[in-house]
Enzyme design. Structure first.
Site, mmCIF file in Angstrom:
data_model
loop_
_atom_site.group_PDB
_atom_site.id
_atom_site.type_symbol
_atom_site.label_atom_id
_atom_site.label_comp_id
_atom_site.label_asym_id
_atom_site.label_seq_id
_atom_site.Cartn_x
_atom_site.Cartn_y
_atom_site.Cartn_z
ATOM 1 N N LYS A 105 -2.252 4.779 4.845
ATOM 2 C CA LYS A 105 -1.636 5.375 6.035
ATOM 3 C C LYS A 105 -1.769 6.893 5.992
ATOM 4 C CE LYS A 105 2.749 4.867 8.609
ATOM 5 N NZ LYS A 105 4.070 4.190 8.555
ATOM 6 N N CYS A 134 1.217 1.440 11.633
ATOM 7 C CA CYS A 134 2.453 1.840 12.286
ATOM 8 C C CYS A 134 2.349 3.215 12.951
ATOM 9 C CB CYS A 134 3.615 1.769 11.275
ATOM 10 S SG CYS A 134 5.256 1.557 12.024
ATOM 11 N N GLU A 137 3.416 -4.204 7.630
ATOM 12 C CA GLU A 137 3.568 -3.057 6.730
ATOM 13 C C GLU A 137 4.615 -3.317 5.644
ATOM 14 O OE1 GLU A 137 4.485 1.760 7.177
ATOM 15 O OE2 GLU A 137 5.047 0.377 8.784
#
Length: 268
Positions: free
Chosen positions: A120, A152, A46
Site C-alpha cells: 500500500k 483501500c 485488507e
C-alpha cells in the site's frame, strides 16, 4: 489465451481481531468455497489475518504479523495450490529490512508459488505508525490476464489506478477495510476508477465490528464504463464468484476516448 473470461472470487470476510491462526484457517475454507464455485482468482480483504483496528491492536499488529508471517504465507500458498486458484492475500509483509512491515497484498499463483506483492502506497491514519509505505504499482501478467492491486485508501488517488492502467492492467483488485462513515466515497471511488481507466475494478471490502470500527462490506465489481455489474450485501459475510470478459475492454475503449485523448504534456 483464447477465452478472455475470468471468474473472480470475492471473499467478504469477518476477521477475529488478533487471532491469526483462526483467521487464516477460516480464509483457507473460504478460498476452497470460492474455488468450488468456479473461481480462477480469489481475493481477500485488507489485513484479513489480524484484523484492522489499531486502537485495539496497538503494537500487537506488528508482533502478530512478524510472528505468524511464515505460517500465513505457507497456508495461503497451500490454499492456492490445493484449490488450483490464484490467491490475493492482504496481510502485513516482511521484505528485506528486519522488523519492517508493509501493508501488502501477496499474490500466489495456482501452483502455490508466491509471484509477487503490492505494498500500500497511501497509508491511512495510524497505519503509518506500524507500516512502511510502498513505492511502486506492479502489474501481474498471468494466464488470466494482467491485473494490478490498490489497497483501500490508494483508490482515492486517481494517479494510482492510472499508473496501473498505463502499465497494462486490465483489471484491478481493491482489497479494503472501508469504514461505514465513508461508504459514500466507496460507492464513488470503485466505479470512477473503472470508468476513467476503462478497465474492470474489483472492490473487496471487509465486514465486521472491531470495537467502534464498523466495516460494512458492500463489495462490488465494476465494468470499464463504471457500471456496477455485481454487488455483494452489506452487513454480512459473503463468498461470490463474478465472471468478467476482458475482451469487453477493447469494445469500451472504442466507445470512450479518455485514454486516447489524454494530454500528459500539459498536466504537469
Amino acid at each position: 489465451m483464447n477465452n478472455r473470461r475470468v471468474n473472480i472470487g470475492i471473499i467478504q470476510f469477518d476477521s477475529k481481531l488478533g487471532d491469526v491462526e483462526f483467521n487464516v484457517k477460516k480464509a483457507a475454507g473460504k478460498i476452497k468455497l470460492a474455488a468450488e464455485k468456479g473461481a480462477n482468482i480469489v481475493c481477500l480483504p485488507e489485513l484479513f489475518s489480524t484484523g484492522y483496528n489499531f486502537d485495539l491492536l496497538g503494537d500487537d499488529i506488528s508482533l502478530l504479523a512478524l510472528n505468524f508471517y511464515d505460517y500465513t504465507v505457507e497456508k495461503m500458498a497451500e490454499a492456492a495450490r490445493e484449490n488450483k486458484v490464484y490467491v490475493i492475500a492482504p496481510f502485513g509483509e516482511k521484505r528485506d529490512l528486519e522488523g519492517i512491515l508493509y501493508n501488502s497484498a501477496l499474490v500466489f499463483d495456482d501452483e502455490g508459488n508466491l509471484i509477487g506483492s503490492f505494498a500500500k502506497t497511501h497509508l491511512w491514519a495510524k497505519e503509518r505508525l506500524y507500516f512502511k509505505e510502498g513505492s511502486d504499482y506492479p502489474v501481474f501478467d498471468t494466464k488470466y490476464g494482467k491485473f494490478g492491486i490498490a489497497i483501500c485508501y490508494d483508490i482515492g488517488f486517481p494517479e494510482a489506478c492510472r499508473s496501473l492502467c498505463l502499465n497494462g492492467a486490465e483489471f484491478v483488485f481493491m482489497p479494503s477495510a472501508w469504514r461505514v462513515q465513508d461508504k459514500d466515497m466507496w460507492e464513488l471511488n470503485v466505479p470512477q476508477r473503472a470508468l476513467e481507466n476503462i478497465f474492470f475494478t474489483i472492490g473487496v471490502n471487509r465486514f465486521g465490528h472491531e470495537g467502534d470500527l464498523h466495516l460494512f462490506g458492500g463489495s462490488k465489481v465494476c465494468n470499464p464504463r463504471g457500471k456496477v455489474i455485481a454487488q455483494l450485501p452489506e452487513g454480512e459475510e459473503a463468498v461470490e464468484v463474478v465472471t468478467i470478459d476482458l475482451d469487453e475492454i477493447n469494445t469500451f475503449r472504442t466507445q470512450i476516448s479518455y485514454l486516447r485523448d489524454r494530454k500528459p504534456d500539459i498536466y504537469n
